[in-house]
Design an enzyme around this catalytic site. Structure first.
Site, short mmCIF file in Angstrom:
data_model
loop_
_atom_site.label_atom_id
_atom_site.label_comp_id
_atom_site.label_asym_id
_atom_site.label_seq_id
_atom_site.Cartn_x
_atom_site.Cartn_y
_atom_site.Cartn_z
N LYS A 224 -6.48 -0.30 53.19
CA LYS A 224 -6.17 -0.36 51.76
C LYS A 224 -5.47 -1.68 51.39
O LYS A 224 -5.85 -2.37 50.44
CB LYS A 224 -5.29 0.83 51.39
CG LYS A 224 -4.49 0.69 50.12
CD LYS A 224 -5.35 0.55 48.90
CE LYS A 224 -4.50 0.59 47.63
NZ LYS A 224 -3.46 -0.43 47.58
N ASP A 243 -7.43 3.61 47.02
CA ASP A 243 -6.12 4.24 46.95
C ASP A 243 -6.31 5.71 46.60
O ASP A 243 -7.42 6.19 46.49
CB ASP A 243 -5.27 3.55 45.88
CG ASP A 243 -5.98 3.59 44.55
OD1 ASP A 243 -6.03 4.67 43.93
OD2 ASP A 243 -6.53 2.57 44.13
#
Length: 290
Positions: A224, A243
DNA sequence: AGCCAGGCTTTCT
DNA sequence: AGAAAGCCTGGC
């Protein structure tokens, strides 16, 4: 893409931007955490410069720098050489009504070309934090380690600290930034940079995929954070950070992601991610607040 | 090898 | 109290 006209005052002029450009939406989009609202405008720190910009017409913005500074620093920063209207135009309502709606509401969002080192540290800090908490923590690091600057009008502000400046902080000084368990990741990244294990000049020559591999070698950097650094710091517009919000929308709208058409929007999936992120986060926030 | 649960610091709502 | 732009570690 835009016309410029002077309005007389030294170092102050008005710029016309004839493309998607909405300061409020960019400020809220979760890609920049140091913009400060000031009156009816924003103060924007970037490397050793601070810009004050405010909207003065439908497409007109007053900025407090010279034309040369705008062209060399801020035009690239805002990515004004690219048409986000054209990117948005790739989305067809019949193909993807949700993304179409998200892009309509998100019109004005751009992907800023920010400093990759700042993005690395910022998104390491962002783990399991909400946006106000990220702002506070990033600003604390800047105050603790960054150089203090004074703008032309007397405004005092702090540059984002270099790897050297972060690495030289004592444990106590770093702890005072209250990063929690992330402070060891931040220190590790600074020390890796000093050892030359992460070098953004070299990284910028690599493909998006190779960048992700290199970034994830850093302690505390997973997929991420690597995607965020690639998108917001290295301007790989096809980067697609997943996310919690994006995972949620992929799950609920795109059958776990199988129905989202990455191929159709390449190489601009990162722009689409921003539309989806804003749309879904705001949608959820409204539902929660009702 | 690859998956998954548990833990981690702090702040904001 | 629960959630928040996640990642690391250890156990299966």
């Amino acid at each position: 893409m835009y016309n410029m006209k002077k309005v007389g005052m030294r170092g102050v002029f008005v710029i016309r931007i004839e493309d998607d450009f909405d300061l409020e939406k960019i400020a809220d989009s979760g890609q920049c955490f140091r913009w400060q609202r000031d009156g009816d405008g924003f103060r924007i720190p970037f490397r050793d410069s601070l810009l004050f910009i405010r909207k003065v017409g439908p497409q007109d913005y007053e900025v407090d720098c010279t034309e040369e500074e705008f062209d060399s620093i801020w035009r690239p920063y805002f990515d004004l050489v690219r048409s986000y209207r054209a990117i948005r135009g790739k989305i067809k309502k019949k193909d993807d009504p949700v993304l179409f709606e998200a892009a309509k509401l998100g019109q004005g969002i751009r992907i800023l070309k920010q400093d990759p080192w700042e993005m690395l540290i910022t998104f390491i800090i962002s783990q399991r934090k909400n946006i106000p908490a990220i702002r506070q923590a990033v600003e604390a690091v800047c105050r603790a380690a960054g150089k203090k600057k004074t703008a032309k009008d007397g405004t005092e502000w702090y540059m984002f600290p270099s790897a050297e400046e972060i690495a030289s902080l004592s444990d106590e000084a770093l702890a005072s930034c209250r990063l929690g368990y992330r402070d060891k990741y931040v220190r590790a990244a600074a020390e890796a940079a000093l050892r030359g294990e992460i070098d953004f000049r070299k990284l910028s020559a690599l493909s998006h995929e190779d960048c992700l591999v290199e970034l994830q070698k850093l302690y505390g950097v997973g997929i991420k954070v690597a995607q965020c650094v690639s998108l917001f710091g290295l301007h790989h517009l096809d980067a697609f950070p997943r996310d919690v919000w994006i995972l949620r929308v992929l799950d609920e709208v795109y059958d776990g992601g199988k129905n989202y058409r990455f191929d159709a929007y390449a190489p601009y999936n990162g722009v689409m991610q921003q539309y989806l992120f804003e749309y879904y986060r705001n949608k959820n926030a409204r539902e929660v607040s009702v």
